[in-house]
Every structure is written in structure tokens, then in C-alpha cells.
Design a protein around this motif. Structure first.
Motif, PDB file in Angstrom:
ATOM      1  N   ALA A   1       0.911   3.170  11.625  1.00 10.41           N
ATOM      2  CA  ALA A   1       0.990   3.753  12.962  1.00 10.41           C
ATOM      3  C   ALA A   1       2.406   3.668  13.509  1.00 10.41           C
ATOM      4  O   ALA A   1       2.956   4.644  14.040  1.00 10.41           O
ATOM      5  N   GLY A   2       3.008   2.502  13.375  1.00 12.12           N
ATOM      6  CA  GLY A   2       4.377   2.351  13.848  1.00 12.12           C
ATOM      7  C   GLY A   2       5.358   3.246  13.110  1.00 12.12           C
ATOM      8  O   GLY A   2       6.305   3.771  13.708  1.00 12.12           O
ATOM      9  N   SER A   3       5.124   3.445  11.807  1.00 10.69           N
ATOM     10  CA  SER A   3       6.049   4.284  11.031  1.00 10.69           C
ATOM     11  C   SER A   3       5.980   5.744  11.484  1.00 10.69           C
ATOM     12  O   SER A   3       7.009   6.427  11.560  1.00 10.69           O
ATOM     13  N   TRP A   4       4.774   6.233  11.806  1.00 10.85           N
ATOM     14  CA  TRP A   4       4.671   7.618  12.274  1.00 10.85           C
ATOM     15  C   TRP A   4       5.339   7.779  13.633  1.00 10.85           C
ATOM     16  O   TRP A   4       5.985   8.805  13.903  1.00 10.85           O
ATOM     17  N   ALA A   5       5.183   6.784  14.502  1.00  7.16           N
ATOM     18  CA  ALA A   5       5.829   6.860  15.810  1.00  7.16           C
ATOM     19  C   ALA A   5       7.345   6.883  15.664  1.00  7.16           C
ATOM     20  O   ALA A   5       8.036   7.682  16.313  1.00  7.16           O
ATOM     21  N   ALA A   6       7.871   6.012  14.811  1.00  4.09           N
ATOM     22  CA  ALA A   6       9.326   5.967  14.612  1.00  4.09           C
ATOM     23  C   ALA A   6       9.841   7.281  14.037  1.00  4.09           C
ATOM     24  O   ALA A   6      10.864   7.825  14.498  1.00  4.09           O
TER      25      ALA A   6
ATOM     26  N   ALA B   1      -1.851  -0.587  11.087  1.00  2.00           N
ATOM     27  CA  ALA B   1      -0.988  -0.751  12.256  1.00  2.00           C
ATOM     28  C   ALA B   1       0.467  -0.471  11.914  1.00  2.00           C
ATOM     29  O   ALA B   1       1.195   0.144  12.703  1.00  2.00           O
ATOM     30  N   VAL B   2       0.907  -0.898  10.734  1.00  2.25           N
ATOM     31  CA  VAL B   2       2.283  -0.607  10.321  1.00  2.25           C
ATOM     32  C   VAL B   2       2.457   0.891  10.066  1.00  2.25           C
ATOM     33  O   VAL B   2       3.490   1.476  10.423  1.00  2.25           O
TER      34      VAL B   2
ATOM     35  N   PHE C   1       0.224   8.292  15.204  1.00  4.59           N
ATOM     36  CA  PHE C   1       0.483   6.949  15.728  1.00  4.59           C
ATOM     37  C   PHE C   1      -0.721   6.405  16.472  1.00  4.59           C
ATOM     38  O   PHE C   1      -1.190   5.291  16.211  1.00  4.59           O
TER      39      PHE C   1
ATOM     40  N   LEU D   1      -3.230   3.485  15.066  1.00  5.97           N
ATOM     41  CA  LEU D   1      -3.271   2.272  15.881  1.00  5.97           C
ATOM     42  C   LEU D   1      -4.709   1.933  16.239  1.00  5.97           C
ATOM     43  O   LEU D   1      -5.105   0.750  16.222  1.00  5.97           O
TER      44      LEU D   1
ATOM     45  N   THR E   1      -3.548  -4.722   9.170  1.00 12.65           N
ATOM     46  CA  THR E   1      -2.090  -4.817   9.108  1.00 12.65           C
ATOM     47  C   THR E   1      -1.482  -3.539   8.557  1.00 12.65           C
ATOM     48  O   THR E   1      -0.504  -2.997   9.096  1.00 12.65           O
TER      49      THR E   1
END
Length: 255
Positions: free
Chosen positions: A119-124, A116-117, A93, A97, A113
Motif C-alpha cells: 500500500a505504501g509503495s503504491w502511494a509513493a 501494508a508495505v 493505496f 491498506l 505486513t
């Protein structure tokens, strides 16, 4: 993806004069109630800061995280190892990012884009695994189907950037398999998603290595297949890179 050549400066020309508040003058005299605004292009200087390409880091991060998640889905790790896998994936993440942030600074909105998406998917994914819960797989199933819709739209605009396009292309069926596995609980879909995750890792690893070699040697060593604007960004001269720079985000007043 391209990086700006060293110390570029787009200079529209020397400063030829300063602004004035005098009203414009016509054949019949000054026009009351109007202010004269000079052409500011001759007074404007745009400085561009070259950076190293962040894309190899982004693709290597995709590859490593995909290996970990794919191995969990294939049963290489026991179910009890979910927390450990989540902790291994969570740093992806922060790394992606960072790649997205640098890509925005390099004026590459597509790469920024996408990273960054990711990154968000790994965090979730990592947080849901750590949280556990019986509804976690279903939540991740819907989340991956949303990623599938996002990826399908992104493939329509990334074909000229062939490295990004290929990673997206192999990610689409994985998101579909992961989403359906989470909603249906079908074990064979989970195993299929894990195998596709390893395929994503192979493609991302190749893209990262090819881009790193290209950046080090200032020429294409392994084929990437750029075309259109992406090809011109690497092969074109400085004038091509600065074309329409006054209309780009950060220079124009509104996004």
C-alpha cells in the motif's frame, strides 16, 4: 491465509472463583508483604471474530496496479499520461491498506505486513509521478531497491504461504529492474521492468482467483501449494487454530 470458523470461542474453562488479596499461607503462617494472585486462566475467555479473507482483494489490487504501471514503462501510454496513470494507481493505496488492516485482525502478521508495505509503495509511486520533477526517477530507483531488500527478507518467511511467496518471487526482479532503471536511465531496463510488471499481474491474478474459489467452496479448487502452518491453518481443526492463542499479540500484554 485462513479465516476463523464461525463464532469460535476459546474458553479455558468455567470461572471457579474470584481473586483475593489475602497473603499466601505457609506452614509457618502468612508471608508478610506479599499478595496472592490466583491463576486467571480459569477466569479468562478469548472471543475470536470470523472475517472474510481479504487476500483476493489484495492480490487483485496488485494485479491491476501492476498492469497500469507496467504499461506506462512499456510505452503503451505516452509520457503525458503519467498523471492519469498515477491517479489510477493511487486507489490501490487505500485498498491494500484496508487489506493489511483486516489481515492484522485475522492474526496473519506476514500477509498484513506485506499488504501494508505494498500500500505504501503504491502511494509513493503515485505521488512521485504526480509531483513530476527531474529527480523523480532516481528517487523511485532508490525506493525500489529498498523494496527489493524488504522483499528478499520476506521471501525467507513466506514460503509456506505459497501464493504470497510466488507474488514476492516475481516482484523481486521487477523491483531490481525498476531501481536500476531509475538510477541509470537505461531504457531497456525500464522496458524489462514493465514486462516483469505484467508477469507480476498474471501471478497475482491467479492467486486472487484461486483464493476466492477456495473461500467460496471451502476447499482448494486451484493449486496454491500451502505447506506447514499455512496448510494446517486451512486443513486443521479448531484446536490447531487456537493453539498458543494466549501468546498472540492483542492477548499478551506487550508486543
Amino acid at each position: 491465509m485462513s479465516t476463523d470458523p464461525a463464532a469460535e470461542t476459546a474458553d479455558a474453562g468455567p470461572v471457579t472463583g474470584a481473586g483475593t488479596d489475602a497473603a499466601p499461607v505457609t506452614d509457618t503462617g502468612p508471608v508478610p508483604g506479599r499478595r496472592f494472585e490466583p491463576d486467571l486462566r480459569a477466569m479468562t475467555r478469548i472471543n475470536l471474530r470470523p472475517i472474510a479473507s481479504p487476500m483476493p482483494l489484495g492480490f487483485f489490487t496488485v494485479a491491476i496496479a501492476s498492469v497500469m504501471t507496467g504499461s506506462l514503462q512499456l510505452g503503451v501510454f505516452e509520457t503525458a499520461a503519467r498523471d492519469a496513470v498515477a491517479l489510477c494507481v493511487l486507489p490501490a493505496f487505500a485498498l491494500q491498506l484496508l487489506v493489511g488492516f483486516l489481515a492484522f485482525g485475522a492474526r496473519d502478521v506476514i500477509a498484513a505486513t506485506l499488504m501494508a508495505v505494498f500500500a505504501g509503495s503504491w502511494a509513493a509511486y503515485a505521488l512521485v509521478l504526480l509531483g513530476g520533477g527531474s529527480e523523480g526517477p532516481r528517487v523511485l530507483g532508490v525506493f525500489n531497491l529498498a523494496l527489493l531488500a524488504f522483499g528478499a527478507l520476506m521471501t525467507a518467511v513466506t514460503r509456506a504461504k505459497r501464493a504470497l511467496w510466488l507474488v514476492l518471487l516475481v516482484s523481486l526482479p521487477r523491483w531490481a529492474a525498476t531501481g536500476l532503471a531509475g538510477l541509470t536511465g537505461a531504457e531497456w531496463l525500464t522496458h524489462l521492468s514493465g514486462a516483469l510488471g505484467l508477469l507480476v499481474a498474471l501471478v497475482a491474478m491467479y492467486a486472487a482467483f484461486a483464493l476466492m474459489l477456495e473461500d467460496m467452496r471451502s476447499e482448494e479448487v486451484l493449486p496454491i501449494g500451502r505447506s506447514g502452518p499455512a496448510h494446517a491453518a486451512v486443513e486443521g481443526d479448531l484446536a490447531v487454530q487456537l493453539r498458543n492463542v494466549e501468546r498472540q499479540a492483542g492477548v499478551r500484554r506487550t508486543l
